[in-house]
Design an enzyme around this catalytic site. Structure first.
Site, short mmCIF file in Angstrom:
data_model
loop_
_atom_site.label_atom_id
_atom_site.label_comp_id
_atom_site.label_asym_id
_atom_site.label_seq_id
_atom_site.Cartn_x
_atom_site.Cartn_y
_atom_site.Cartn_z
N HIS A 89 -20.60 -42.69 -37.76
CA HIS A 89 -21.36 -42.17 -36.63
C HIS A 89 -22.84 -42.36 -36.95
O HIS A 89 -23.23 -42.47 -38.12
CB HIS A 89 -21.05 -40.69 -36.40
CG HIS A 89 -19.67 -40.44 -35.89
ND1 HIS A 89 -19.21 -40.92 -34.69
CD2 HIS A 89 -18.63 -39.74 -36.44
CE1 HIS A 89 -17.97 -40.54 -34.50
NE2 HIS A 89 -17.58 -39.82 -35.55
N CYS A 132 -23.21 -45.88 -33.50
CA CYS A 132 -24.02 -45.62 -32.31
C CYS A 132 -25.50 -45.68 -32.67
O CYS A 132 -25.89 -45.37 -33.80
CB CYS A 132 -23.70 -44.24 -31.73
SG CYS A 132 -22.06 -44.13 -30.97
#
Length: 242
Positions: A89, A132
């Protein structure tokens, strides 16, 4: 006047060792194992020696890059190329470790630059980042200054610190990256398919990856989404993997 040289001659020597490091946070990232399997297959086919570490903390991301750099510099045989795959992430400029802490991507890139890794000086260093880079989602769209003088020397004795690097992000700045909980990420799966089945220098291959991803339509929570990778290159020559 000398005859012009073909750009085809300007390619990296890939006769030495090919090394890869994969760092992947699998916690709360369903589909990661499918990406890891695909990457292992790709690196075997492309004759890379690969090392993998699952679920590194933020601090371990940095430690593993430094260990990788030290291992490269301590090898007796020449090294031709290094790949680093980072999956976690994240947000713009940062990755989240298994412990929830953040590590700065810029610090990770420092480990293998021309200053800090002697064995990879003037050698290609490729970073693949599946993470991301923000919260935005792309629904898709229907289809002067002052003069700068540049002096070129035929045989430079030095090179910039950050040349010969290629950063490949799974999405553009500010946007999220997509991952299927059973099939893995669109980016990694597409990249592996192109790199193992197509031939050409790496920027040609990445153009094909970008084309396929841009033409694909993803569906998230019933809404159509679009995505494409972003490529940042300071390579000085063509890089052929096969």
């Amino acid at each position: 006047m000398s005859n012009p040289r073909s750009l085809e001659e300007e390619k990296y020597d890939m006769s030495g060792a090919r090394l890869a490091l994969i760092l992947c946070v699998t916690k709360a990232r369903e589909g990661s194992e499918e990406d890891l399997d695909a990457l292992e297959h790709m690196f075997r086919q492309l004759r890379f020696e690969s090392t993998m570490k699952r679920d590194p903390t933020a601090e371990q991301f940095q430690e593993e890059l430094e260990k990788f750099q030290q291992a490269i510099d301590s090898r007796e045989d020449p090294v031709s190329c290094a790949f680093v795959v980072l999956m976690a992430h994240g947000r713009e400029g940062f990755l989240k470790g298994e412990d929830g802490e953040m590590v700065k991507l810029e610090n990770l890139f420092e480990a293998l630059n021309n200053k800090n890794c002697q064995a990879l000086r003037a050698k290609p260093k490729v970073y693949i980042i599946q993470a991301c880079r923000g919260e935005q989602r792309d629904p898709g769209e229907t289809v002067g200054g002052d003069e700068i003088v540049m002096v070129i020397k035929d045989s430079p004795q030095t090179i910039p610190t950050y040349t010969d690097a290629l950063h490949v992000y799974s999405t553009v700045e500010g946007y999220i990256a997509y991952r299927h909980d059973q099939k893995g990420s669109c980016f990694i799966q597409t990249l592996v398919d192109v790199f193992t089945k197509r031939k050409g220098h790496i920027l040609e291959l990445l153009t094909e990856v970008t084309r396929r991803m841009a033409e694909a339509e993803l569906v998230q929570e019933g809404k159509a989404r679009k995505t494409n990778p972003e490529i940042q290159s300071t390579l000085r020559k063509r890089l052929y993997l096969q």
